[in-house]
Design a protein around this motif. Sequence first.
Motif, PDB file in Angstrom:
ATOM      1  N   LEU A 116      38.727  34.932  32.426  1.00 46.27           N
ATOM      2  CA  LEU A 116      37.630  34.378  31.663  1.00 46.27           C
ATOM      3  C   LEU A 116      37.656  32.864  31.810  1.00 46.27           C
ATOM      4  N   TYR A 117      36.591  32.316  32.355  1.00 50.95           N
ATOM      5  CA  TYR A 117      36.541  30.879  32.594  1.00 50.95           C
ATOM      6  C   TYR A 117      36.250  30.149  31.284  1.00 50.95           C
TER       7      TYR A 117
ATOM      8  N   CYS B 250      26.713  36.371  35.059  1.00 51.88           N
ATOM      9  CA  CYS B 250      25.909  35.341  35.732  1.00 51.88           C
ATOM     10  C   CYS B 250      26.651  34.039  35.953  1.00 51.88           C
ATOM     11  N   GLY B 251      27.811  33.861  35.299  1.00 50.80           N
ATOM     12  CA  GLY B 251      28.575  32.636  35.490  1.00 50.80           C
ATOM     13  C   GLY B 251      27.805  31.395  35.068  1.00 50.80           C
ATOM     14  N   THR B 252      27.768  30.394  35.935  1.00 50.75           N
ATOM     15  CA  THR B 252      27.101  29.133  35.618  1.00 50.75           C
ATOM     16  C   THR B 252      25.591  29.186  35.832  1.00 50.75           C
TER      17      THR B 252
ATOM     18  N   ALA C 211      31.492  31.307  27.215  1.00 54.08           N
ATOM     19  CA  ALA C 211      30.633  30.307  26.589  1.00 54.08           C
ATOM     20  C   ALA C 211      30.585  29.031  27.415  1.00 54.08           C
ATOM     21  N   GLU C 212      31.698  28.682  28.054  1.00 51.59           N
ATOM     22  CA  GLU C 212      31.753  27.456  28.835  1.00 51.59           C
ATOM     23  C   GLU C 212      30.883  27.567  30.085  1.00 51.59           C
ATOM     24  N   MET C 213      30.894  28.734  30.718  1.00 48.50           N
ATOM     25  CA  MET C 213      30.019  28.941  31.869  1.00 48.50           C
ATOM     26  C   MET C 213      28.551  28.838  31.450  1.00 48.50           C
TER      27      MET C 213
ATOM     28  N   ALA D 192      45.160  29.417  36.881  1.00 46.22           N
ATOM     29  CA  ALA D 192      44.503  30.508  36.173  1.00 46.22           C
ATOM     30  C   ALA D 192      44.908  31.820  36.823  1.00 46.22           C
ATOM     31  N   ALA D 193      45.392  32.748  36.015  1.00 46.36           N
ATOM     32  CA  ALA D 193      45.839  34.051  36.522  1.00 46.36           C
ATOM     33  C   ALA D 193      44.686  35.046  36.521  1.00 46.36           C
ATOM     34  N   SER D 194      44.671  35.921  37.513  1.00 48.46           N
ATOM     35  CA  SER D 194      43.630  36.929  37.654  1.00 48.46           C
ATOM     36  C   SER D 194      44.255  38.232  38.140  1.00 48.46           C
ATOM     37  N   GLU D 195      43.566  39.330  37.860  1.00 53.82           N
ATOM     38  CA  GLU D 195      43.928  40.614  38.438  1.00 53.82           C
ATOM     39  C   GLU D 195      42.640  41.344  38.788  1.00 53.82           C
TER      40      GLU D 195
END
Length: 245
Positions: free
Chosen positions: A2-3, A40-42, A63-65, A198-201
């Motif tokens: 989550l960005y 949708c991201g940014t 929310a930041e995106m 930032a970790a992702s899976e």
Amino acid sequence: MLYDDPRLVALYDVLNPFASDTAFYLALAESAGHVVDLGCGTGLFACELAKRGHRVTGIDPSAEMLRIARARRECGNVTWIEGDAAALPFVGAADLLVMTGHVAQVFLDDAAFLATLKAARRAIRPGGAIAFESRHPAARAWENWTRERSSRRIDAPDGCTVEVWQERHAQPDPLTSGRAAFTTHYRFLSTPEETSSAASELRFRTLDELARLLADAGFARIDWYGDWNRAPVDETSRELIAVAR
């Protein structure tokens, strides 16, 4: 992932510019009146759709995106929603629902992905479609998640140069487990240097697994492509691109 780090969100469009996948989805949307961009991201793609005359709903949990998306000018007819597929019953019938940027792979659990696909099926009007892509497991994308193979330098919007690379976590072979975890590192080449990560899976599903989930969600017809030029899927394909109705 989550960005929510503003510094990393600011880099998103630089790291994910318009490319051949954008052209594919824009062409797919040509006859669509209402397009839902789930994840949708940014808002870069959603705004491009709106500029071309489509009514667009952009949905994202970050929310930041969405802060960046809402600040875009000349976006036209876009409705922004902070959330996930649970918001779909409230957006109106869609002619096309897209999940770009390998969003389909963030659903690690089949039940969660199936619930999203079912919600999408209910949100799409008769004759409409869902479209998304997932990395083909046979391409073994995770083998490139090392600093040596993935490192690149980009110019951030504030003018700072940033080195970005991925490092895969030690775990069972994703061809067996179906999952791959990694950390993306960001080294801000300022004075003094700063580093963030930032970790992702991600879940790597086969075509058969994706087809089963789509069928279980109620999609009767699926067109498959192995690249953005609509080539058929084979063992050399890097992508599994689904357009389902």
